[in-house]
Write an enzyme that holds these catalytic residues in place. Structure first.
Site, short mmCIF file in Angstrom:
data_model
loop_
_atom_site.label_atom_id
_atom_site.label_comp_id
_atom_site.label_asym_id
_atom_site.label_seq_id
_atom_site.Cartn_x
_atom_site.Cartn_y
_atom_site.Cartn_z
N SER A 67 0.83 -1.21 0.00
CA SER A 67 0.00 0.00 0.00
C SER A 67 0.86 1.26 0.00
CB SER A 67 -0.92 0.02 1.23
OG SER A 67 -1.77 -1.09 1.22
N1 SAM Z 1 -0.72 -4.89 4.18
C1 SAM Z 1 -0.07 -5.15 2.93
C2 SAM Z 1 1.32 -4.56 2.87
O1 SAM Z 1 1.70 -3.81 3.77
O2 SAM Z 1 2.05 -4.89 1.94
C3 SAM Z 1 -0.94 -4.68 1.78
C4 SAM Z 1 -1.22 -5.79 0.89
S1 SAM Z 1 -2.35 -5.67 -0.43
C5 SAM Z 1 -2.94 -4.04 -0.53
C6 SAM Z 1 -3.71 -6.63 0.21
C7 SAM Z 1 -3.40 -8.07 0.52
O3 SAM Z 1 -4.60 -8.71 0.97
C8 SAM Z 1 -2.89 -8.90 -0.66
O4 SAM Z 1 -1.65 -9.45 -0.32
C9 SAM Z 1 -3.97 -9.98 -0.83
O5 SAM Z 1 -3.47 -11.22 -1.27
C10 SAM Z 1 -4.54 -10.06 0.57
N2 SAM Z 1 -5.89 -10.63 0.68
C11 SAM Z 1 -6.97 -10.46 -0.11
N3 SAM Z 1 -8.03 -11.15 0.37
C12 SAM Z 1 -7.60 -11.77 1.51
C13 SAM Z 1 -8.22 -12.63 2.47
N4 SAM Z 1 -9.51 -13.01 2.39
N5 SAM Z 1 -7.48 -13.05 3.52
C14 SAM Z 1 -6.16 -12.70 3.64
N6 SAM Z 1 -5.53 -11.90 2.77
C15 SAM Z 1 -6.24 -11.43 1.71
#
Ligand code: SAM
Length: 218
Positions: A67
């Site tokens: 992000s």
């Molecule tokens: N917090 C992260 C960082 O600092 O890099 C941001 C990651 S990205 C914006 C959102 C993440 O949510 C992705 O890695 C995606 O695979 C994960 N994601 C989406 N749906 C999910 C779920 N149901 N459970 C766990 N992770 C999930």
């Protein structure tokens, strides 16, 4: 390839990023201190290293992103993190948001659904000495075995607030979650009141990758 050095140039670039976030309205000094400490360039591919301290999101593989620092600071500020808080993060991704929370003294559980990202971030955390309970799975169900939580932060865009997450919040607990369609999402702060009722405050609009799962996008 991930780099492993934190140079004076990186530290200087972080100071400028903190200044920029302050100018954009982030006021929580603890959040700004954590952003100033965590070496964001180590959480992304070396190819993006020289852009690591721009206020931008970047690809981290598997179609996902780290992000934008402003978004991380904004969500973290809304969480009102206190040392020792038991926090659940949904969407570990690169681990950057997780590292900010750990730096602020949180006891963190973080869930990621993409196995490759989970494996990569788990081994990176070991190398960096970041301690967190990292879980591979569908975070839309929360983590009943580790609940209840003081705070919950969702870092992917949800079509609605998953009920399981609300249920796993302590009384007085805070849930921060972007809710909307596949284009834009409104940031929501949910607070669990003493009588168990929920106060829901809608804030600014953002753009996240989708939360995919049982209680999210299918
Ligand atoms: N917090 C992260 C960082 O600092 O890099 C941001 C990651 S990205 C914006 C959102 C993440 O949510 C992705 O890695 C995606 O695979 C994960 N994601 C989406 N749906 C999910 C779920 N149901 N459970 C766990 N992770 C999930």
């Amino acid at each position: 390839m991930l780099s492993d050095k934190d140079t004076y140039k990186d530290k200087g670039a972080r100071r400028l990023l903190v200044k920029e976030l302050r100018e954009k309205g982030i006021v929580d000094e603890h959040v700004l201190q954590a952003i100033g400490k965590v070496p964001r360039h180590l959480f992304i591919h070396n190819d993006f290293r020289h852009h690591a301290y721009l206020d931008k999101a970047f690809p981290i593989g598997e179609g996902q992103t780290i992000s934008q620092p402003y978004t991380v600071a904004y969500q973290t500020q809304l969480l009102h993190v206190e040392k020792g808080d038991c926090i659940l993060e949904i969407g570990t991704g690169s681990g950057y948001q997780a590292a900010i929370l750990i730096e602020m003294g949180a006891k963190l559980t973080s869930i990621e659904r993409q196995e490759k990202l989970f494996v990569k971030t788990s081994s990176f955390f070991k190398k960096m000495g970041y301690h967190a309970n990292l879980i591979l799975g569908d975070g839309s169900n929360g983590s009943p075995e580790n609940a209840p939580f003081d705070k919950i932060i969702v870092t992917a865009g949800a079509p609605k607030v998953p009920e399981s997450l609300v249920n796993q919040l302590k009384i007085g607990g805070i849930l921060i979650i972007p809710v909307g369609d596949n284009k834009t999402q409104t940031m929501h702060t949910l607070i669990k009141k003493t009588d168990g009722s929920i106060e829901d405050i809608a804030m600014d609009v953002f753009r996240f990758v989708p939360l995919i799962g049982n209680q999210a996008w299918q």
